[in-house]
Design an enzyme around this catalytic site. Sequence first.
Site, PDB file in Angstrom:
ATOM      1  N   ARG A   1       3.785  26.198  -4.406  1.00 31.83           N
ATOM      2  CA  ARG A   1       2.656  26.550  -5.280  1.00 31.83           C
ATOM      3  C   ARG A   1       3.141  27.046  -6.640  1.00 31.83           C
ATOM      4  O   ARG A   1       2.498  27.906  -7.254  1.00 31.83           O
ATOM      5  CB  ARG A   1       1.755  27.592  -4.612  1.00 31.83           C
ATOM      6  CG  ARG A   1       1.398  27.285  -3.160  1.00 31.83           C
ATOM      7  CD  ARG A   1       0.591  26.012  -2.995  1.00 31.83           C
ATOM      8  NE  ARG A   1      -0.705  26.099  -3.594  1.00 31.83           N
ATOM      9  CZ  ARG A   1      -1.787  26.590  -2.993  1.00 31.83           C
ATOM     10  NH1 ARG A   1      -1.703  27.020  -1.770  1.00 31.83           N
ATOM     11  NH2 ARG A   1      -2.940  26.612  -3.606  1.00 31.83           N
TER      12      ARG A   1
ATOM     13  N   ARG B   1      -1.637  30.076 -10.211  1.00 33.43           N
ATOM     14  CA  ARG B   1      -2.324  31.225 -10.827  1.00 33.43           C
ATOM     15  C   ARG B   1      -1.453  32.409 -11.200  1.00 33.43           C
ATOM     16  O   ARG B   1      -1.933  33.336 -11.836  1.00 33.43           O
ATOM     17  CB  ARG B   1      -3.439  31.713  -9.888  1.00 33.43           C
ATOM     18  CG  ARG B   1      -4.574  30.719  -9.807  1.00 33.43           C
ATOM     19  CD  ARG B   1      -5.688  31.243  -8.959  1.00 33.43           C
ATOM     20  NE  ARG B   1      -5.240  31.374  -7.570  1.00 33.43           N
ATOM     21  CZ  ARG B   1      -6.035  31.672  -6.567  1.00 33.43           C
ATOM     22  NH1 ARG B   1      -7.305  31.896  -6.789  1.00 33.43           N
ATOM     23  NH2 ARG B   1      -5.562  31.778  -5.344  1.00 33.43           N
TER      24      ARG B   1
ATOM     25  N   ARG C   1      -7.433  27.689 -16.989  1.00 28.72           N
ATOM     26  CA  ARG C   1      -8.543  27.798 -16.034  1.00 28.72           C
ATOM     27  C   ARG C   1      -9.775  28.468 -16.625  1.00 28.72           C
ATOM     28  O   ARG C   1     -10.867  28.336 -16.082  1.00 28.72           O
ATOM     29  CB  ARG C   1      -8.075  28.540 -14.775  1.00 28.72           C
ATOM     30  CG  ARG C   1      -7.367  27.672 -13.776  1.00 28.72           C
ATOM     31  CD  ARG C   1      -8.328  26.807 -12.948  1.00 28.72           C
ATOM     32  NE  ARG C   1      -8.905  27.557 -11.846  1.00 28.72           N
ATOM     33  CZ  ARG C   1     -10.157  27.966 -11.772  1.00 28.72           C
ATOM     34  NH1 ARG C   1     -10.987  27.701 -12.754  1.00 28.72           N
ATOM     35  NH2 ARG C   1     -10.581  28.636 -10.733  1.00 28.72           N
TER      36      ARG C   1
ATOM     37  N   ASP D   1      -4.253  18.977  -4.711  1.00 28.79           N
ATOM     38  CA  ASP D   1      -4.479  19.845  -3.554  1.00 28.79           C
ATOM     39  C   ASP D   1      -4.310  19.018  -2.289  1.00 28.79           C
ATOM     40  O   ASP D   1      -4.409  17.780  -2.338  1.00 28.79           O
ATOM     41  CB  ASP D   1      -5.877  20.469  -3.600  1.00 28.79           C
ATOM     42  CG  ASP D   1      -6.013  21.566  -2.551  1.00 28.79           C
ATOM     43  OD1 ASP D   1      -5.430  22.647  -2.751  1.00 28.79           O
ATOM     44  OD2 ASP D   1      -6.662  21.333  -1.513  1.00 28.79           O
TER      45      ASP D   1
ATOM     46  N   TYR E   1      -9.611  21.954   8.016  1.00 26.68           N
ATOM     47  CA  TYR E   1     -10.672  22.123   7.015  1.00 26.68           C
ATOM     48  C   TYR E   1     -11.876  21.238   7.320  1.00 26.68           C
ATOM     49  O   TYR E   1     -13.027  21.646   7.149  1.00 26.68           O
ATOM     50  CB  TYR E   1     -10.135  21.822   5.614  1.00 26.68           C
ATOM     51  CG  TYR E   1      -9.220  22.912   5.104  1.00 26.68           C
ATOM     52  CD1 TYR E   1      -9.735  24.131   4.674  1.00 26.68           C
ATOM     53  CD2 TYR E   1      -7.845  22.749   5.082  1.00 26.68           C
ATOM     54  CE1 TYR E   1      -8.902  25.139   4.229  1.00 26.68           C
ATOM     55  CE2 TYR E   1      -6.998  23.746   4.632  1.00 26.68           C
ATOM     56  CZ  TYR E   1      -7.537  24.949   4.209  1.00 26.68           C
ATOM     57  OH  TYR E   1      -6.716  25.949   3.782  1.00 26.68           O
TER      58      TYR E   1
HETATM   59  O1  CP3 Z   1       2.614  23.646  -5.224  1.00 35.10           O
HETATM   60  C1  CP3 Z   1       2.007  23.424  -6.298  1.00 35.10           C
HETATM   61  O2  CP3 Z   1       2.116  24.159  -7.272  1.00 35.10           O
HETATM   62  C2  CP3 Z   1       1.198  22.174  -6.412  1.00 35.10           C
HETATM   63  C3  CP3 Z   1      -0.194  22.250  -6.162  1.00 35.10           C
HETATM   64  C4  CP3 Z   1      -0.823  22.633  -4.830  1.00 35.10           C
HETATM   65  C5  CP3 Z   1      -2.125  23.198  -4.766  1.00 35.10           C
HETATM   66  N1  CP3 Z   1      -2.485  23.293  -3.464  1.00 35.10           N
HETATM   67  C6  CP3 Z   1      -2.948  23.550  -5.939  1.00 35.10           C
HETATM   68  C7  CP3 Z   1      -4.030  24.534  -5.768  1.00 35.10           C
HETATM   69  C8  CP3 Z   1      -0.388  22.444  -3.513  1.00 35.10           C
HETATM   70  C9  CP3 Z   1       0.927  21.904  -2.999  1.00 35.10           C
HETATM   71  C10 CP3 Z   1      -1.447  22.866  -2.663  1.00 35.10           C
HETATM   72  C11 CP3 Z   1      -1.383  22.772  -1.194  1.00 35.10           C
HETATM   73  C12 CP3 Z   1      -2.387  23.475  -0.392  1.00 35.10           C
HETATM   74  N2  CP3 Z   1      -3.706  23.662  -0.664  1.00 35.10           N
HETATM   75  C13 CP3 Z   1      -2.124  23.977   0.913  1.00 35.10           C
HETATM   76  C14 CP3 Z   1      -0.818  23.902   1.633  1.00 35.10           C
HETATM   77  C15 CP3 Z   1       0.118  24.934   1.172  1.00 35.10           C
HETATM   78  C16 CP3 Z   1      -0.218  26.332   1.574  1.00 35.10           C
HETATM   79  O3  CP3 Z   1      -0.416  27.167   0.667  1.00 35.10           O
HETATM   80  O4  CP3 Z   1      -0.277  26.605   2.761  1.00 35.10           O
HETATM   81  C17 CP3 Z   1      -3.326  24.534   1.393  1.00 35.10           C
HETATM   82  C18 CP3 Z   1      -3.530  25.211   2.718  1.00 35.10           C
HETATM   83  C19 CP3 Z   1      -4.311  24.316   0.394  1.00 35.10           C
HETATM   84  C20 CP3 Z   1      -5.740  24.696   0.465  1.00 35.10           C
HETATM   85  C21 CP3 Z   1      -6.159  25.527  -0.683  1.00 35.10           C
HETATM   86  N3  CP3 Z   1      -6.418  25.029  -1.945  1.00 35.10           N
HETATM   87  C22 CP3 Z   1      -6.410  26.931  -0.725  1.00 35.10           C
HETATM   88  C23 CP3 Z   1      -6.284  27.855   0.456  1.00 35.10           C
HETATM   89  C24 CP3 Z   1      -6.797  27.258  -2.046  1.00 35.10           C
HETATM   90  C25 CP3 Z   1      -7.286  28.591  -2.582  1.00 35.10           C
HETATM   91  C26 CP3 Z   1      -6.390  29.638  -2.861  1.00 35.10           C
HETATM   92  C27 CP3 Z   1      -4.962  29.335  -3.252  1.00 35.10           C
HETATM   93  O5  CP3 Z   1      -4.147  29.282  -2.330  1.00 35.10           O
HETATM   94  O6  CP3 Z   1      -4.656  29.111  -4.435  1.00 35.10           O
HETATM   95  C28 CP3 Z   1      -6.774  26.055  -2.789  1.00 35.10           C
HETATM   96  C29 CP3 Z   1      -7.057  25.884  -4.216  1.00 35.10           C
HETATM   97  C30 CP3 Z   1      -5.873  25.570  -5.053  1.00 35.10           C
HETATM   98  N4  CP3 Z   1      -4.991  24.553  -4.804  1.00 35.10           N
HETATM   99  C31 CP3 Z   1      -5.465  26.244  -6.230  1.00 35.10           C
HETATM  100  C32 CP3 Z   1      -4.314  25.586  -6.693  1.00 35.10           C
HETATM  101  C33 CP3 Z   1      -3.533  25.900  -7.937  1.00 35.10           C
HETATM  102  C34 CP3 Z   1      -6.182  27.420  -6.879  1.00 35.10           C
HETATM  103  C35 CP3 Z   1      -7.215  26.908  -7.775  1.00 35.10           C
HETATM  104  C36 CP3 Z   1      -7.637  27.948  -8.796  1.00 35.10           C
HETATM  105  O7  CP3 Z   1      -8.458  28.804  -8.451  1.00 35.10           O
HETATM  106  O8  CP3 Z   1      -7.137  27.860  -9.921  1.00 35.10           O
END
Ligand code: CP3
Length: 351
Positions: free
Chosen positions: A23, A27, A36, A72, A147
């Site tokens: 990630r 953020r 954002r 995502d 999900y």
């Molecule tokens: O790694 C990276 O920087 C690349 C981008 C990436 C995102 N999501 C962007 C994102 C990756 C690889 C993911 C994978 C992801 N998404 C997973 C597997 C990895 C893990 O953390 O276990 C899961 C379970 C998700 C599901 C998800 N998407 C959640 C739980 C959330 C909300 C909170 C959070 O963890 O940030 C998201 C939204 C999301 N995906 C954001 C980002 C940057 C946040 C969006 C925002 O509010 O700006």
Amino acid sequence: MNDLLLRTLRGQDTERRPLWIMRQAGRYLPEYRALRERFSFEELCARPDLATEVTLMPLERFPLDAAIVFADIMSPIGALGIDVEFAPGPVINKPLRSAAAIQALPVPDQEEIAPTVLETIRSVKNELADRVPVLGFSGGPWTLAAYLVQGRGGRDFPALRALAADEPGVLADLLERLTDLSVSYLRGQVEAGVDAVQIFETWSGVLSFADWSALVKPHLQNLLEQIGELGVPSILFMQNAPHLLGGMISLPADGFSVDWRVDLSGLRQALGPQKVLQGNLDPAVLLAGPERTSRAARRLLQGVPREGHIVNLGHGILPQTPIESVEALIEAVHDEAQEDRRAVASAGTGG
Ligand code: CP3
């Protein structure tokens, strides 16, 4: 190209441990938060120019050894005709709860699956001009199903586990469809230029070893075998799943990413030098500041031999993480290589 990561995944020795951060495009970066303010997460993902910018943000700031495409795990789900909202995690308003709903899912062609993500990959490859490898990714079948069936993230996904208990055949049908979707999506990513892929099986740990082995593992086996045929190395990440480790490391991935609950040093000793391991600092340690981070990182490096180790966190970096802690982690990894070089040089001059 800085190919530390790719060489490590191929089982070759490297002069320094590769490092990237799960990630890393997100953020905790002030420049991401600024973007954002103007665009929603969905807009950022849908616009390849903006998604490219976000993918490159951590690389502009830090000498990381890989980029991971900004998208995502739910990005390919739209191709199944399912709407996903983010609040902030994925939310499905009509969760899949019946055999009929699952059997009615379309089987999309490769070019229908997340075309904007593929465009982002092409643009990132172009911008990076082979500076570092680009990682593609997909959710693991169980985590995507979590999900789709539960409707949103949570502690332990009771609706999903109930489906597993009540209608294992229906669950198997869903996991097979999601595996096929991931393979097509990852084939598109490889054709667009990714150099390696990671499978995020974040929620595998909610099952017992016996249930995971029977219900999920065969699908991961199938997924990883098919990725092997795409010609790029794969990393399998499982979270909160120390009880599944024995099964995990028997799967045909090139690297295994474990969270901070696992004693990586002990795991390396138990496995011997062959398997590539990724991880596993506790992301919360970085919240305690750069000194704590530096100490924890050095302890990790001391405990785990360099060969076959990709440095990373045990799960995604947390939004409140100070930039200085990320710098301290990177410095610890770079310092180790510099100290190694000095030791070799002084041995060579007899001093
Ligand atoms: O790694 C990276 O920087 C690349 C981008 C990436 C995102 N999501 C962007 C994102 C990756 C690889 C993911 C994978 C992801 N998404 C997973 C597997 C990895 C893990 O953390 O276990 C899961 C379970 C998700 C599901 C998800 N998407 C959640 C739980 C959330 C909300 C909170 C959070 O963890 O940030 C998201 C939204 C999301 N995906 C954001 C980002 C940057 C946040 C969006 C925002 O509010 O700006």
